[in-house]
Design an enzyme around this catalytic site. Sequence first.
Site, PDB file in Angstrom:
ATOM      1  N   PRO A   1       0.815  -1.213   0.000  1.00 27.29           N
ATOM      2  CA  PRO A   1       0.000   0.000   0.000  1.00 27.29           C
ATOM      3  C   PRO A   1       0.855   1.271   0.000  1.00 27.29           C
ATOM      4  O   PRO A   1       1.909   1.307   0.604  1.00 27.29           O
ATOM      5  CB  PRO A   1      -0.802  -0.114   1.294  1.00 27.29           C
ATOM      6  CG  PRO A   1      -0.031  -1.043   2.157  1.00 27.29           C
ATOM      7  CD  PRO A   1       0.786  -1.914   1.270  1.00 27.29           C
ATOM      8  N   GLU A   2       0.365   2.247  -0.757  1.00 28.73           N
ATOM      9  CA  GLU A   2       1.041   3.533  -0.795  1.00 28.73           C
ATOM     10  C   GLU A   2       0.233   4.535   0.044  1.00 28.73           C
ATOM     11  O   GLU A   2      -0.695   4.146   0.747  1.00 28.73           O
ATOM     12  CB  GLU A   2       1.211   3.997  -2.251  1.00 28.73           C
ATOM     13  CG  GLU A   2       2.003   2.959  -3.066  1.00 28.73           C
ATOM     14  CD  GLU A   2       2.351   3.419  -4.475  1.00 28.73           C
ATOM     15  OE1 GLU A   2       2.455   4.626  -4.688  1.00 28.73           O
ATOM     16  OE2 GLU A   2       2.514   2.553  -5.348  1.00 28.73           O
TER      17      GLU A   2
ATOM     18  N   LYS B   1       3.780   6.696   4.526  1.00 30.01           N
ATOM     19  CA  LYS B   1       3.170   5.375   4.657  1.00 30.01           C
ATOM     20  C   LYS B   1       3.188   4.856   6.088  1.00 30.01           C
ATOM     21  O   LYS B   1       2.884   3.696   6.333  1.00 30.01           O
ATOM     22  CB  LYS B   1       3.903   4.387   3.728  1.00 30.01           C
ATOM     23  CG  LYS B   1       3.782   4.779   2.258  1.00 30.01           C
ATOM     24  CD  LYS B   1       4.406   3.736   1.347  1.00 30.01           C
ATOM     25  CE  LYS B   1       5.742   4.173   0.825  1.00 30.01           C
ATOM     26  NZ  LYS B   1       6.300   3.246  -0.170  1.00 30.01           N
TER      27      LYS B   1
ATOM     28  N   ARG C   1      13.458  -0.291  -8.808  1.00 28.19           N
ATOM     29  CA  ARG C   1      12.103  -0.785  -9.013  1.00 28.19           C
ATOM     30  C   ARG C   1      11.763  -0.861 -10.491  1.00 28.19           C
ATOM     31  O   ARG C   1      12.253  -0.069 -11.300  1.00 28.19           O
ATOM     32  CB  ARG C   1      11.078   0.148  -8.322  1.00 28.19           C
ATOM     33  CG  ARG C   1      11.322   0.351  -6.838  1.00 28.19           C
ATOM     34  CD  ARG C   1      11.133  -0.913  -6.019  1.00 28.19           C
ATOM     35  NE  ARG C   1       9.797  -1.470  -6.145  1.00 28.19           N
ATOM     36  CZ  ARG C   1       8.732  -1.073  -5.443  1.00 28.19           C
ATOM     37  NH1 ARG C   1       8.866  -0.117  -4.552  1.00 28.19           N
ATOM     38  NH2 ARG C   1       7.553  -1.643  -5.614  1.00 28.19           N
TER      39      ARG C   1
END
Length: 259
Positions: A2-3, A59, A249
């Site tokens: 989750p961001e 976050k 990423r």
Amino acid sequence: MPEILEVERYRQAAEAVVGRTIETVLAPDAWFLKRGLTPGEARAALTGRAVVTTRRRGKLLMLDTDGPVLGLRFGMTGRLLVDGSGPIAGLEYGPDRLDPAWRRFGLEFRSGGSLVVDDARRLGGVELWPDEASLGADALSITRKELAAALAGGRAPLKAALLDQRRVAGIGNLLADEILWRAGLDPARPASRLSLDEVARLHRTLRRVLTQLGARGGSHTGDLQIARQPGAVCPRDGTPLERRTVGGRTTYSCPAHQR
Ligand SMILES: [Zn+2]
């Protein structure tokens, strides 16, 4: 995932436990407790404490109690369940089902109900007195000036700078690709070389993406999302997308309009 958008929804869900007193601390997975915290210490520090407020920075979700601050991090697959239900049904990279074996941490309240962290991949964690000061400006409220300062200095690629939680708190892989794609900026460019106009454009785009995707339902609802697969073309101009690793990423970007 989750961001920031998902964690903000977790925070809103956690508002339901404000005012409740912690009766039981469940810490079945000692590895999930961070910075030396043990299950016994977590129980001693939190049992009998009342939840006073919820906060979020990037976050990191925080529950202020009348004792310590409890910090919750959700990694790649962490989910928050409040009173048995989760605010988010399925995460982009996470399994949809819930499994009792993934229960990492929980609070049960004297007046009933619970707050539970479920995390299949165990990349999240729980800590007391989290180090908020190490996080950069929160992406949901960052000003243009703060963004310019976060990008200045060093030779990090633009995307790596956006993902660096010490510079900007809250942006993850999906949001970074969506923002840079919409802003027309190459993720691999050195962050410190952006012009003032480009920083302003990036800031406007970041604000718009967070507002729009927040309303749509999360980080996975971006316009680039359908093209996040090998062989896909840019949804804006039809150019085959480039798939690279930037900032460690997997990164999708358009070689035609992102410069
Ligand atoms: Zn394009």
